[in-house]
Structure formats: C-alpha cells, structure tokens
Design an enzyme around this catalytic site. Structure first.
Site, short mmCIF file in Angstrom:
data_model
loop_
_atom_site.label_atom_id
_atom_site.label_comp_id
_atom_site.label_asym_id
_atom_site.label_seq_id
_atom_site.Cartn_x
_atom_site.Cartn_y
_atom_site.Cartn_z
N ARG A 1 0.83 -1.20 0.00
CA ARG A 1 0.00 0.00 0.00
C ARG A 1 0.87 1.26 0.00
NH1 ARG A 1 -3.98 1.07 4.95
NH2 ARG A 1 -3.66 -1.18 5.12
N ARG B 1 -38.80 3.72 31.77
CA ARG B 1 -37.66 2.83 31.57
C ARG B 1 -38.13 1.38 31.35
NH1 ARG B 1 -32.17 3.09 32.93
NH2 ARG B 1 -32.57 5.15 33.82
N SER C 1 -10.48 2.89 5.47
CA SER C 1 -10.39 1.48 5.09
C SER C 1 -10.78 1.29 3.63
CB SER C 1 -11.30 0.63 5.99
OG SER C 1 -10.86 0.65 7.33
#
Length: 234
Positions: A74, A165, A85
């Site tokens: 690379r 909740r 990436s």
C-alpha cells in the site's frame, strides 16, 4: 439454494503505524502475531479462495506471507492515520485488476484488530449474504445498553424513554457494528466508494466479537477469551 461463487477474496488491511498501541498488528496474542489470527481464519474459510493483506510495512508483509497470505503493498498516501479502510480496499482490488485478474465475485473485509471470531463465522456471514440475496453485509454484536447524547447542553436518551424505563429483555433487538466481518460485491465498492451499499444485511455474532484491539487492556481481554475458548474445546 446456496449461490456458488468461484472467486471470493478476503482483504485484510494492516498498516505499520499505530499510535494507541505501537506495532499492534505484530504483537503476540495467544502466541501468534495479531494479524496471523485473522489470516488463518480467512484461510480456513470454505468460501474464501484467496487471502490478501494490504500493508505499507515490510515486517507485516513478511509475517503475512509466511502465514500464507498474498501481499499488496500500500502506498504511503493511503497508509496514514486519516486514510480510510475503503481506500485500502479499493487499492487492493485495483492492484489485482492491474495484474490482469478478473474482478472477484465477492470480497470479505476482515479487520485484524477484531480477532475474536468463532470457527465458521466467515463462512456463515458469506452464506447469509447469498441466502438473503443482498448486496452487502456487516457483522454486529447485541447491544443491551441504554444510550444517551447531549444536545445544546441538555442530556437526551437515544434508544429508550427514561421516563418510562423498559426492562432490557423487553426492548427490540439492537446491535452495534463490531468491525469484524464485512462482505460485499467488489463492483459495488468501486461504484459507491463504500463497503456497504444497496441492500444491507446483518450477521449477528456474540458480544465477545466486539473486542477491538486498541490498547493493552483489549489485548488482555482478547487473550482471556481465546484462552477460555481453547480450554472449552479440549
């Protein structure tokens, strides 16, 4: 019916630089350099026909070749901290095309910093993509946490209502991208510039798969998980 692909390439980006944990891709984990775990997992896949490591580093290249991977060198301009990436993936595919090879049927992107995969995970991920007839796939781990953010100096709950909740077991399934496995059609990557495009599927893995090596604590945790799995398999 299982679709047959003749050419499935695994690509493992592994640059030499790392600020959080220097030379982490070569650090020993359970007796092997970190990158070797992912190379071996790719080579054990019945789908993968070739494993390629994209690197800018001579030592990583030598270790990768010794472990049975081909190496794509690379360039420096896509090997820094800010390089995506995708740039490494696209470069690797272009490098193969420049050798006169046809475009692979599928690509499997594996991050070597996510080594906690179970045997068969890569094959199962590719099979999931083929069976669902999607264009790309990512691996995920279950998320059972209550998430918050802050906007304008005020805290706000994201995935639940704190005024009512819920029990965790009553919440709809939620997942976190664990960075372990991505599967996609190379043409879609070249056209979109993104590993994920078109119809996207999830491949659920266990919570342990979300371990991402970025510190010595992560290394110790991965070591413990791999040791316990080795003991359990005896």
């Amino acid at each position: 019916m299982k679709i047959q692909f003749k050419d499935v390439i695994a690509i493992i980006p592994a640059r030499g630089g790392s600020k959080g944990l220097p030379r982490k891709n070569l650090r020993l984990l359970a007796g092997k350099p970190l990158i070797v775990h992912t190379i071996e997992q790719a080579r054990q896949s019945s789908w993968v026909t070739e494993t390629v490591v994209s690197t800018d580093d001579d030592e990583i290249a030598a270790v990768s070749e010794a472990a049975g991977a081909a190496v794509v060198r690379r360039p420096a301009d896509i090997s820094g901290d800010r390089a995506s990436s995708e740039s490494a993936l696209i470069h690797a595919i272009h490098s193969l095309l420049q050798q006169g090879r046809p475009l692979p049927d599928l690509a499997v992107f594996l991050q070597c910093t996510s080594p906690v995969r179970r045997p068969g995970d890569i094959d199962a991920a590719v099979t999931t993509l083929t069976q669902k007839g999607v264009d790309s796939l990512l691996s995920v781990s279950p998320n059972h946490r209550f998430l918050w953010t802050e906007e304008g100096g005020e805290a706000r709950s994201i995935n639940y209502d704190f005024r009512n909740r819920p029990r965790r077991q009553d919440m709809a399934p939620q997942y976190v991208e664990n960075g372990s496995i991505y599967v996609f059609r190379p043409r879609a990557l070249l056209d979109s510039g993104n590993r994920l495009s078109g119809k996207v599927a999830l491949y659920p893995m266990d919570e342990e798969a979300a371990v991402d090596i970025d510190s010595m604590l992560d290394m110790k945790l991965a070591e413990l998980i791999l040791h316990e799995r080795a003991v359990a398999s005896r």
